[in-house]
Design a protein around this motif. Sequence first.
Motif, PDB file in Angstrom:
ATOM      1  N   HIS A   1       0.812  -1.212   0.000  1.00  0.00           N
ATOM      2  CA  HIS A   1       0.000   0.000   0.000  1.00  0.00           C
ATOM      3  C   HIS A   1       0.850   1.269   0.000  1.00  0.00           C
ATOM      4  O   HIS A   1       0.403   2.323   0.426  1.00  0.00           O
TER       5      HIS A   1
ATOM      6  N   GLN B   1      -1.573   9.889   0.971  1.00  0.00           N
ATOM      7  CA  GLN B   1      -2.101  10.511   2.191  1.00  0.00           C
ATOM      8  C   GLN B   1      -1.068  11.338   2.911  1.00  0.00           C
ATOM      9  O   GLN B   1      -1.391  12.343   3.538  1.00  0.00           O
TER      10      GLN B   1
ATOM     11  N   SER C   1      -2.346   1.897  10.412  1.00  0.00           N
ATOM     12  CA  SER C   1      -3.200   3.079  10.571  1.00  0.00           C
ATOM     13  C   SER C   1      -2.678   3.962  11.708  1.00  0.00           C
ATOM     14  O   SER C   1      -2.707   5.190  11.613  1.00  0.00           O
TER      15      SER C   1
ATOM     16  N   PHE D   1      -9.093   2.877   8.831  1.00  0.00           N
ATOM     17  CA  PHE D   1      -8.641   2.041   7.715  1.00  0.00           C
ATOM     18  C   PHE D   1      -7.706   2.806   6.796  1.00  0.00           C
ATOM     19  O   PHE D   1      -7.642   2.547   5.597  1.00  0.00           O
ATOM     20  N   ALA D   2      -6.968   3.751   7.398  1.00  0.00           N
ATOM     21  CA  ALA D   2      -6.098   4.629   6.610  1.00  0.00           C
ATOM     22  C   ALA D   2      -5.094   3.850   5.780  1.00  0.00           C
ATOM     23  O   ALA D   2      -4.705   4.282   4.697  1.00  0.00           O
ATOM     24  N   SER D   3      -4.683   2.678   6.263  1.00  0.00           N
ATOM     25  CA  SER D   3      -3.613   1.963   5.572  1.00  0.00           C
ATOM     26  C   SER D   3      -4.145   0.859   4.674  1.00  0.00           C
ATOM     27  O   SER D   3      -3.373   0.139   4.059  1.00  0.00           O
ATOM     28  N   ASP D   4      -5.456   0.717   4.613  1.00  0.00           N
ATOM     29  CA  ASP D   4      -6.024  -0.417   3.896  1.00  0.00           C
ATOM     30  C   ASP D   4      -6.592   0.035   2.543  1.00  0.00           C
ATOM     31  O   ASP D   4      -6.819   1.218   2.321  1.00  0.00           O
TER      32      ASP D   4
ATOM     33  N   LYS E   1      -0.853   4.314  -1.646  1.00  0.00           N
ATOM     34  CA  LYS E   1      -1.902   4.979  -0.859  1.00  0.00           C
ATOM     35  C   LYS E   1      -1.282   5.759   0.301  1.00  0.00           C
ATOM     36  O   LYS E   1      -1.700   6.879   0.601  1.00  0.00           O
ATOM     37  N   LEU E   2      -0.277   5.171   0.931  1.00  0.00           N
ATOM     38  CA  LEU E   2       0.397   5.852   2.032  1.00  0.00           C
ATOM     39  C   LEU E   2       1.032   7.157   1.541  1.00  0.00           C
ATOM     40  O   LEU E   2       0.883   8.208   2.161  1.00  0.00           O
TER      41      LEU E   2
END
Lengths: 435, 435
Positions: free
Chosen positions: A26, A33, A315, B149-152, A29-30
């Motif tokens: 991920h 953000q 998270s 669920f920030a990392s999912d 996505k990381l």
Amino acid sequence: MEDKVSVGLLGVGVVGSGVITLVEKHQEKLAHQLGCGVDVKKALVRDPNKKRHIEAEIDGTVLTLDPEDVLNDPDIDIIIEVMGGIDEAREHILNAFAAKKHVVTANKDLVALHGAELHEAAAKHKCDFYYEASVAGGIPILRGITDGFASDHIEQVMGIVNGTTNYILTKMHNEGVSYEDALKEAQELGFAEADPAADVEGLDAARKMAILGRLAFSTYIDLEDIEVNGINGIELADLQYADSFGFIMKLIGFAKFDGKQVEVNVQPALISQEHPLADVKNEYNAVYVYGEAVGEAMFYGAGAGSMPTASAVISDVVTVIKNMHRGVTGSQFVEPRFKKELKTDDQRFGQYYVRFHAKDEAGVFSRVSALFNEWNVSFKQILQNPSEHVGTAEIVVITHQSSLDKMYQALDELNSLDAVLDVKSFYKVEGDADA
Amino acid sequence: MEDKVSVGLLGVGVVGSGVITLVEKHQEKLAHQLGCGVDVKKALVRDPNKKRHIEAEIDGTVLTLDPEDVLNDPDIDIIIEVMGGIDEAREHILNAFAAKKHVVTANKDLVALHGAELHEAAAKHKCDFYYEASVAGGIPILRGITDGFASDHIEQVMGIVNGTTNYILTKMHNEGVSYEDALKEAQELGFAEADPAADVEGLDAARKMAILGRLAFSTYIDLEDIEVNGINGIELADLQYADSFGFIMKLIGFAKFDGKQVEVNVQPALISQEHPLADVKNEYNAVYVYGEAVGEAMFYGAGAGSMPTASAVISDVVTVIKNMHRGVTGSQFVEPRFKKELKTDDQRFGQYYVRFHAKDEAGVFSRVSALFNEWNVSFKQILQNPSEHVGTAEIVVITHQSSLDKMYQALDELNSLDAVLDVKSFYKVEGDADA
């Protein structure tokens, strides 16, 4: 802002492997953000050659046998502790704080036992300390309680927070098998450890309830404050009677707070089949919260497992990195608001389920109900069957709301009646619409 | 740090009254967390003499008819918009941002329609903009998705996000009453509005799904992207057939994302009785999330009501005040990560439920199944009963996984068969263990 934040891992077991896999998978996505990547720079292991389930390439230089390589690396800003155990993990975390590193952990045993000390060390060094993964795996329940219900008074928390015992009870309920057979199958499928004591005796659930209780009620809950009864030796007959009365047996962690006194315990209990917790099956976890304003709320999901737990860990890492970028780390600790005051048994009220055997002769039941009546315990539901032994009866009752103290005294007297052969079972009843 | 943070309220209806009550009641908890109090300094109303359910004394100088008194008060740092409606609320919020005031809203209609514009205005003026209360009332689901669920990678969101329709369907299911009767009772009990269109036609749920979809998948979802079917006119017969197949009918908001294409719709659907959403009854809401790492998770609670919604509003206010104290307001907005790409019907797959009437004569069923077979739709379950009209049969089928596109074409052809009298119902099926 740096390109990457480096994290150090203590332990590369089930959860640690998930962490490495997830960070790799991920990354995009990381980065979206956070505006930066995340890099697992060093990982402490006991055996570098052990086979691990990691869906990512690990550079050979990442794994190390020396904790100092992780804790003293100046590039590393965040330590992820997923090694488990108490003393060594505690020492590493305290060293991490002393070296101004933030800590994320999944270690419920440690947080339940030493949470206060660790929080104070974190605050002292202006470090972040998060542990979402320590309770109910991937379910974001700690955030729910601290942020989501920040403005509410939480009055009650009830949790199915141990997947092993929930799996065993579900199996017994659905298939009519004994505790021993259900445990054996859980072990074969990997839902129970070879030594299942911490799970089936309720200690694992108690640790999680200590953490939940502290955050929900803003008072320190110590493990020794928690009355714990496990499911070991639970009898199928009680699950079946529960069913016939409209209940289902679950291992429930209870935490109640009336604004002054607190009560925390873990015990098998009969839950009304209408209650949201009644439908939580197999290895799933759920935490039910009752707030003065919000009313009933429940969080449901996987309470364990490599990826769900790793997802909660990362998270927390995301939260820490956001705090780092904003320059506001070390600010989440708030001194408990209340001094702990525990309820005594005469201040605890509830409905109860009792199963006992008595001689099947005239006048016995009237003596039994007179006895309970003297202790102000009245019956809501009664079931009497011939027992398997000729001349004896099996009697099951569910009481109205009663003082626990008086309940215990009534049970003592019941046990001493000549006509009563044994008191087999005594469980709490929850979610009934008792006036 | 100031003694009190002053907030301004736009609207003192059901939610606004709850906000005033809760701020007053929980002043001590707020002060403990924040190190300062919270003061509702000004509140915009349309009629200052209207009777309100507020469990707190309001100073007569708090209520005002002039929005400028709220928006231009230099002491007020945070505006809480709970007046509802679109245009006026939007204008006030944009003015609030221009005056450097943070905004918390419960207005799902506004956020669904103008979320992008409002987020950009907030970011431009370095203001916070939160709207937890806009979806599923007191349930902290937006925080769950963005932080928990920030990392999912969230792959799917399924929500029972409208209490009125869930109440009506529960009533029909449990008591075997018609849609019309259940609606009437919901209206009498205050669970449905006098004009229930927005609820029963699915629009209210669609607005919430637009917000959930955006946060879960990091792509803008517009209302017109969402296919909406309500429960108006739903027939009891379909709920009863669903039950006999092991399903329960719910109004479900679906949002799926495969990393490239998104699909969002609201429709009555058959949910497996084994699915966690199946047990969500009466006016309760729940949001089910499927994440790549975390697997299944569900958030359950009260989706509406004065106090639950107010509790979500004040929790957002707590977050804003913490951000203010740390000097990090205006930082939560992140540009969507994905450009929206909608799935077309030939890219949508699912299981479906069809009920139709046909002449009860030799060879009809074989013609029907040949027809579906040509479109690659095969049946998993079939039930045929004599219909109430002599010489005709009622046929109910549940299909295996099929393309929606082909399903539509098969239904068109079915409708045009001489032997087929009507196609009564067509619903999606979810949670079945279809390979």
